[in-house]
Design a protein around this motif. Structure first.
Motif, PDB file in Angstrom:
ATOM      1  N   GLU A  88       0.817  -1.220   0.000  1.00 51.74           N
ATOM      2  CA  GLU A  88       0.000   0.000   0.000  1.00 51.74           C
ATOM      3  C   GLU A  88       0.856   1.279   0.000  1.00 51.74           C
ATOM      4  OE1 GLU A  88      -2.230  -3.249   0.454  1.00 51.74           O
ATOM      5  OE2 GLU A  88      -0.750  -2.720   2.011  1.00 51.74           O
ATOM      6  N   ASP A  89       2.148   1.132   0.246  1.00 52.15           N
ATOM      7  CA  ASP A  89       3.042   2.291   0.212  1.00 52.15           C
ATOM      8  C   ASP A  89       3.559   2.570  -1.197  1.00 52.15           C
ATOM      9  OD1 ASP A  89       4.347   0.997   3.265  1.00 52.15           O
ATOM     10  OD2 ASP A  89       2.957   2.693   3.051  1.00 52.15           O
ATOM     11  N   THR A  90       3.236   1.709  -2.144  1.00 46.85           N
ATOM     12  CA  THR A  90       3.657   1.917  -3.524  1.00 46.85           C
ATOM     13  C   THR A  90       3.027   3.200  -4.068  1.00 46.85           C
ATOM     14  OG1 THR A  90       3.990  -0.430  -3.961  1.00 46.85           O
ATOM     15  CG2 THR A  90       3.559   0.992  -5.858  1.00 46.85           C
ATOM     16  N   ALA A  91       3.877   4.117  -4.505  1.00 42.15           N
ATOM     17  CA  ALA A  91       3.406   5.423  -4.967  1.00 42.15           C
ATOM     18  C   ALA A  91       4.604   6.228  -5.459  1.00 42.15           C
ATOM     19  CB  ALA A  91       2.721   6.187  -3.828  1.00 42.15           C
ATOM     20  N   ILE A  92       4.292   7.355  -6.080  1.00 39.35           N
ATOM     21  CA  ILE A  92       5.320   8.352  -6.360  1.00 39.35           C
ATOM     22  C   ILE A  92       5.311   9.326  -5.181  1.00 39.35           C
ATOM     23  CG2 ILE A  92       6.162  10.123  -7.918  1.00 39.35           C
ATOM     24  CD1 ILE A  92       4.650   8.721 -10.171  1.00 39.35           C
TER      25      ILE A  92
END
Length: 118
Positions: A88-92
């Motif tokens: 869930e921390d996957t992001a830019i």
């Protein structure tokens, strides 16, 4: 002009750690609350951590206890230590100054991609 340059992202396995850095220029860095924002695929950009000029911090519930924001006013830089990463921390991830929980400047850096995957 205002410029933010983020770095330190990458591909990490669940449970891993990363340390993000952001170098600011064109602003009087020491007078601003600074923050880290993130934008996951298909979602709006959100503020996840902020730090005042004297080092007081605020975290979103989703990262509390896992991430730590810090700053170096002499280097005009802000950092985000990220531990116990999950998918869930996957992001830019982006940085910007913060005023009333909103980004102060319209100018954004390119961000740094964080991908958590096994």
């Amino acid at each position: 002009q205002v410029q933010f340059v983020e770095s330190g992202g990458g591909l990490v396995q669940p449970g891993g750690s990363l340390r993000l850095s952001c170098a600011a220029s064109g602003i009087i860095f020491g007078i601003y609350v600074m923050g880290w924002y993130r934008q996951a695929p298909g979602k709006q950009r959100e503020l996840v951590a902020s730090i005042t000029t004297i080092g007081s911090t605020i975290y979103a519930d989703s990262i509390k206890g896992r991430f730590a924001i810090s700053r170096d006013n002499a280097k005009k830089s802000v950092y985000l230590q990220m531990n116990s990463l999950n998918a869930e921390d996957t992001a830019i991830y982006y940085c910007n100054a913060v005023v009333s929980n909103a980004p102060r400047f319209n100018s954004w850096g390119q961000g740094t991609q964080v991908t958590v995957s096994s």
